[in-house]
Design an enzyme around this catalytic site. Structure first.
Site, short mmCIF file in Angstrom:
data_model
loop_
_atom_site.label_atom_id
_atom_site.label_comp_id
_atom_site.label_asym_id
_atom_site.label_seq_id
_atom_site.Cartn_x
_atom_site.Cartn_y
_atom_site.Cartn_z
N ASN A 274 0.90 -1.21 -0.05
CA ASN A 274 -0.05 0.06 -0.06
C ASN A 274 0.91 1.24 0.06
O ASN A 274 1.59 1.58 0.98
CB ASN A 274 -1.11 -0.26 1.11
CG ASN A 274 -1.97 1.20 1.46
OD1 ASN A 274 -1.38 2.36 1.13
ND2 ASN A 274 -3.25 0.97 1.72
N GLY B 275 0.18 4.24 0.31
CA GLY B 275 -0.15 5.25 1.15
C GLY B 275 0.32 4.95 2.60
O GLY B 275 0.96 5.96 3.17
N LYS B 276 0.39 3.87 2.92
CA LYS B 276 1.14 3.51 4.07
C LYS B 276 2.44 3.40 4.08
O LYS B 276 3.06 3.89 5.12
CB LYS B 276 0.78 1.80 4.60
CG LYS B 276 -0.65 1.68 4.91
CD LYS B 276 -0.92 0.28 5.21
CE LYS B 276 -2.40 -0.18 5.75
NZ LYS B 276 -2.40 -1.75 5.96
N ASP C 141 -1.23 -3.61 10.32
CA ASP C 141 -2.79 -4.04 10.01
C ASP C 141 -3.59 -2.89 10.68
O ASP C 141 -3.53 -2.62 11.93
CB ASP C 141 -3.09 -5.28 10.54
CG ASP C 141 -4.49 -5.61 9.68
OD1 ASP C 141 -4.61 -5.50 8.56
OD2 ASP C 141 -5.32 -6.24 10.48
N SER C 142 -4.30 -2.39 9.92
CA SER C 142 -5.12 -1.12 10.53
C SER C 142 -6.46 -1.19 9.73
O SER C 142 -6.71 -1.55 8.69
CB SER C 142 -4.41 0.13 10.19
OG SER C 142 -4.21 0.10 8.84
N PHE D 37 -6.14 8.30 1.43
CA PHE D 37 -6.31 6.97 0.87
C PHE D 37 -7.52 6.46 1.77
O PHE D 37 -7.61 7.10 2.82
CB PHE D 37 -5.37 6.06 0.54
CG PHE D 37 -4.47 5.58 1.72
CD1 PHE D 37 -4.72 4.44 2.30
CD2 PHE D 37 -3.50 6.41 2.29
CE1 PHE D 37 -3.98 4.08 3.32
CE2 PHE D 37 -2.72 5.98 3.36
CZ PHE D 37 -3.21 4.68 3.99
N LYS E 134 -1.55 15.23 8.91
CA LYS E 134 -1.80 13.80 9.00
C LYS E 134 -0.93 13.15 9.68
O LYS E 134 -1.22 12.27 10.61
CB LYS E 134 -2.32 13.08 7.65
CG LYS E 134 -2.87 11.78 7.84
CD LYS E 134 -3.24 11.00 6.35
CE LYS E 134 -3.82 9.51 6.65
NZ LYS E 134 -3.96 9.04 5.41
#
Length: 194
Positions: free
Chosen positions: A10, A12-13, A70-71, A153, A176
């Site tokens: 990912n 964004g992560k 994991d979120s 995202f 953020k």
């Protein structure tokens, strides 16, 4: 410079990990740098279990420390859904827009005060011949009635942060990074590294 593998594809992560770990002098590699590695099946029933499964699988393969996250989004009015199924809430294709639409449909008759939610992040640090450690963080907010903002995202366009009077998608990346659930979990990791 120490190199960390972050067990995610990912982007964004990856950007959030890079922004926070980079300040500490760490170089971040992700599974995007290792395309031959298949996705690790998340068979756990909690964020902690899924993060641990991913971190340990990749650490075993590379024999070096690995971070896995994991979120997801926990919505009180939906009894905690989408929870660990956040990425694939509207289907296996993991479509952010469809996930947002499903959440907004399910909350359409829910008043503002009852639209409380939180992003939760569990980050597992797996190391060869050592016990895996999990760091957790949350970010509290509300689910809006419509998407706002173009940044971020996932559910960011419908997650309202009262302290900033904006959705996550309206925040700058710097804003953020200072309040996200991942930031709070990474802060715990940062303390542990000291």
């Amino acid at each position: 410079m120490k190199e960390w593998i972050v067990a995610t594809k990912n982007k964004g992560k990856v950007a959030e990990f890079e922004a926070i770990l980079g300040k500490r002098g760490f170089s971040v590699k992700s599974l995007l740098d290792y395309p031959a590695i298949e996705d690790i099946e998340e068979t756990g029933s909690t964020f902690n279990e899924n993060a641990t499964i991913k971190a340990e699988a990749i650490a075993e393969r590379f024999q070096r420390p690995v971070l896995a996250d994991d979120s997801g989004l926990i919505i009180d009015a939906l009894d905690g859904r989408p929870g660990i199924f956040s990425a694939r809430y509207a289907g296996e294709e993991k479509d952010d827009q469809k996930n947002i639409e499903k959440v907004l449909r399910e909350l359409q008759d829910i008043p503002w005060k009852a639209r409380t939610a939180r992003f939760h992040c569990s980050i597992a640090l797996a190391r060869p011949q050592a016990e895996t450690i999990v760091f957790e963080g949350t970010c509290e907010g509300y689910i809006t009635t419509e998407p706002k903002g173009t940044g971020g995202f996932g559910y960011d366009p419908i997650f309202y942060v009262p302290s900033h009077d904006k959705t996550m998608a309206e925040l700058t990346q710097e804003e953020k990074n200072k309040l996200s659930h991942r930031y709070h979990a990474l802060k715990q990791l940062d303390k542990w590294l000291d």
